[in-house]
Scaffold this active site. Structure first.
Site, PDB file in Angstrom:
ATOM      1  N   PRO A   1       0.835  -1.205   0.000  1.00 22.58           N
ATOM      2  CA  PRO A   1       0.000   0.000   0.000  1.00 22.58           C
ATOM      3  C   PRO A   1       0.870   1.256   0.000  1.00 22.58           C
ATOM      4  CG  PRO A   1       0.178  -0.853   2.224  1.00 22.58           C
ATOM      5  CD  PRO A   1       0.925  -1.834   1.333  1.00 22.58           C
TER       6      PRO A   1
ATOM      7  N   CYS B   1       4.000  28.647 -15.686  1.00 23.51           N
ATOM      8  CA  CYS B   1       3.558  29.160 -16.985  1.00 23.51           C
ATOM      9  C   CYS B   1       2.975  28.052 -17.847  1.00 23.51           C
ATOM     10  CB  CYS B   1       4.722  29.848 -17.673  1.00 23.51           C
ATOM     11  SG  CYS B   1       5.262  31.249 -16.700  1.00 23.51           S
ATOM     12  N   GLU B   2       1.856  27.524 -17.419  1.00 21.65           N
ATOM     13  CA  GLU B   2       1.114  26.495 -18.142  1.00 21.65           C
ATOM     14  C   GLU B   2      -0.337  26.672 -17.761  1.00 21.65           C
ATOM     15  OE1 GLU B   2       2.044  23.222 -19.589  1.00 21.65           O
ATOM     16  OE2 GLU B   2       4.217  23.382 -19.354  1.00 21.65           O
TER      17      GLU B   2
ATOM     18  N   TYR C   1       2.073  10.805  -3.445  1.00 22.08           N
ATOM     19  CA  TYR C   1       2.292  11.268  -4.819  1.00 22.08           C
ATOM     20  C   TYR C   1       2.233  12.793  -4.908  1.00 22.08           C
ATOM     21  CZ  TYR C   1       1.337   6.326  -5.388  1.00 22.08           C
ATOM     22  OH  TYR C   1       1.364   4.962  -5.254  1.00 22.08           O
TER      23      TYR C   1
HETATM   24  N1  LLP Z   1       2.845  -1.559  -6.000  1.00 19.96           N
HETATM   25  C1  LLP Z   1       3.114  -1.284  -7.298  1.00 19.96           C
HETATM   26  C2  LLP Z   1       3.814  -2.268  -8.103  1.00 19.96           C
HETATM   27  C3  LLP Z   1       2.725  -0.039  -7.838  1.00 19.96           C
HETATM   28  O1  LLP Z   1       2.987   0.234  -9.103  1.00 19.96           O
HETATM   29  C4  LLP Z   1       2.062   0.905  -7.010  1.00 19.96           C
HETATM   30  C5  LLP Z   1       1.669   2.211  -7.533  1.00 19.96           C
HETATM   31  C6  LLP Z   1       1.813   0.562  -5.665  1.00 19.96           C
HETATM   32  C7  LLP Z   1       2.215  -0.687  -5.201  1.00 19.96           C
HETATM   33  C8  LLP Z   1       1.132   1.489  -4.703  1.00 19.96           C
HETATM   34  O2  LLP Z   1      -0.158   1.775  -5.086  1.00 19.96           O
HETATM   35  P1  LLP Z   1      -1.131   2.581  -4.099  1.00 19.96           P
HETATM   36  O3  LLP Z   1      -1.416   1.713  -2.899  1.00 19.96           O
HETATM   37  O4  LLP Z   1      -0.456   3.826  -3.728  1.00 19.96           O
HETATM   38  O5  LLP Z   1      -2.333   2.815  -4.924  1.00 19.96           O
HETATM   39  N2  LLP Z   1       1.004   8.980  -9.231  1.00 19.96           N
HETATM   40  C9  LLP Z   1      -0.320   8.387  -9.229  1.00 19.96           C
HETATM   41  C10 LLP Z   1      -0.325   6.988  -8.665  1.00 19.96           C
HETATM   42  C11 LLP Z   1       0.643   6.054  -9.346  1.00 19.96           C
HETATM   43  C12 LLP Z   1       0.666   4.692  -8.745  1.00 19.96           C
HETATM   44  C13 LLP Z   1       1.769   3.871  -9.308  1.00 19.96           C
HETATM   45  N3  LLP Z   1       1.918   2.583  -8.735  1.00 19.96           N
HETATM   46  C14 LLP Z   1      -1.268   9.314  -8.462  1.00 19.96           C
HETATM   47  O6  LLP Z   1      -0.849  10.353  -7.997  1.00 19.96           O
HETATM   48  O7  LLP Z   1      -2.452   9.018  -8.380  1.00 19.96           O
END
Ligand code: LLP
Length: 419
Positions: A276, A344-345, A373
């Site tokens: 997570p 500037c976007e 993130y």
């Molecule tokens: N494990 C793997 C292999 C992943 O690719 C990810 C997230 C996670 C775990 C963790 O996922 P979570 O529990 O946080 O959902 N930048 C984007 C999110 C990209 C997620 C990429 N992978 C945002 O700001 O929404």
């Protein structure tokens, strides 16, 4: 549940008033709450406790050393996707035997580094990567512990840019190729097969895709075991969503998620692993920004703030909406306004036509749910300096990432030798 709230009309992180932080370190900045991080970690852990989970926090969500060290103290491991993240996890005290190395494009140098450290597991995403890892490990005289990441071709029903488990995505090995790649893994001299992994996407607000994916995974585990592969670890990835706006429906609770895991994986006798990120860190952080100018344009009333899309990319990149609150309650009556940054976007807009009391210039705003993130995706576009990160613990705070200096920015580059 989080530990950001108004006290006598002033927004606080635990026992610390946000204006006092702004005074001390300047704006904009990220502020994390230790109590909230701890709470989310415990809720997730406790929901799964009977399954004896290994929880590897997805470092990509928040790679701040203070955050990682806080989670380390709670017993968390780490899920990393680069040598840089691995080095951060190690520097925060997370032992190598609690670190999983994920990612679709590991370099041989990164593999070597992780093997030298004695990493717990590599989640491997292709036959080519498997061969490369075997080569590196063989050269070092070791065997790399490997789980293959499979792609279950399940629609996670989330934003297209953060969906990873459909067959058109670059991630994982198609389930119907898995048997072949496991057969290859069993033959390669530098590989020791230990398990299987899956991650179907992020910010999932429904449990159904997890259930579908985990059922498919279960069938595959049974087949692979029949074929003689030692699948002793099952890494179920991350992905549970969090509420971003007050009006959002509550996403699935960890306990409901745990019920699905128990139903699909509980009797397999495997070590269950989880990755997570957002669920642990999302609500544990806010972005604090100051209003620079109020500007009436033809169609929108703009509130220009000193944080920009480079500090928090999510709205520009995923059309994400973060709740925006005035740090001092009880201003003017709500009006329709648009909160935008200085970059500037035209995409540098945090929220379009929202209802908020019109803030005066100089007032502070808080963007909630920015702990995942946020800082980890920040960049210095427009030659803006990365912003500080501060951590609160009760009535204490500590600057875990100071604001860099312009001198440091300039010192990091040099002119071509011929100039
Ligand atoms: N494990 C793997 C292999 C992943 O690719 C990810 C997230 C996670 C775990 C963790 O996922 P979570 O529990 O946080 O959902 N930048 C984007 C999110 C990209 C997620 C990429 N992978 C945002 O700001 O929404």
């Amino acid at each position: 549940m989080d530990h950001f709230s108004y006290r006598q009309g002033i927004y606080h992180a635990e026992g610390v008033a946000i204006p006092a932080l702004a005074e001390a370190i300047g704006t904009p900045f990220y502020c994390y709450s230790s109590a909230t991080l701890t709470h989310h970690y415990r809720v997730f852990h406790d929901a799964l406790a009977s399954l004896n989970p290994r929880i590897c926090f997805a470092v990509k969500a928040n790679s701040n050393l203070g955050v990682l060290a806080t989670l380390n103290r709670l017993g968390a491991g780490a899920d990393v996707v680069s040598e840089g993240e691995a080095r951060r996890a190690l520097a925060a005290g997370i032992p190598a035997e609690k670190i999983v190395f994920s990612g679709v494009g590991k370099t041989k140098d990164e593999m070597r580094f992780a093997l030298e450290q004695g990493i717990f597991q590599f989640n491997v995403e292709s036959d080519r990567e498997l061969r490369a890892l075997s080569e590196v490990a063989t050269h070092m005289g070791v065997k790399a512990p490997v789980a293959l990441r499979v792609n279950p071709d399940v629609d996670a029903a989330t934003h297209a840019k953060i969906s990873t488990g459909k067959k058109e995505n670059k991630f994982g090995i198609a389930m119907d190729h898995a048997a072949d790649v496991y057969a290859l893994a069993a033959m390669l001299p530098g590989i020791r097969v230990v398990g299987i992994s899956v991650h179907i996407g992020s910010q999932l607000t429904s449990l159904a895709p997890f259930r579908t994916a985990y059922r498919k995974l279960r069938e595959l585990v049974l087949q692979l075991r029949d074929a003689g592969h030692p699948i002793t670890r099952i890494d179920l990835g991350g992905g549970l969503g969090v509420p971003y706006l007050q009006r959002d429906a509550a996403p699935p609770a960890p306990a409901e998620y745990a019920a699905i895991v128990r139903e699909t994986m509980g009797d397999l006798g495997a070590t269950l692993m989880f990755e997570p990120g957002r669920l642990i860190a999302g609500n544990a952080g806010i972005l604090v920004t100051r209003v620079l100018y109020v500007k009436q344009a033809a169609e929108h009333l703009y509130v220009i703030v000193d944080a920009g899309m480079n500090d928090l990319m999510r709205p520009a990149l995923y059309d994400a909406r973060h709740e925006i609150l005035p740090v001092r309650e009880g201003g003017a009556s709500p009006t329709t306004l648009t909160v935008a940054g200085p970059v500037c976007e035209s995409s540098d807009v945090f929220a379009k036509d929202i209802s908020l009391p019109l803030p005066a210039e100089g007032e502070l705003l808080a963007l909630r749910t920015a702990g995942a993130y946020g800082a980890s995706m920040a960049n210095s576009y427009n030659s803006r300096l990365l912003i500080p990160e501060v951590m609160v613990n009760g009535s204490d705070y500590a600057l875990t990432r100071p604001r860099p200096t312009y001198d440091a920015m300039l010192a990091a580059e040099q002119l071509p030798w011929w100039m």
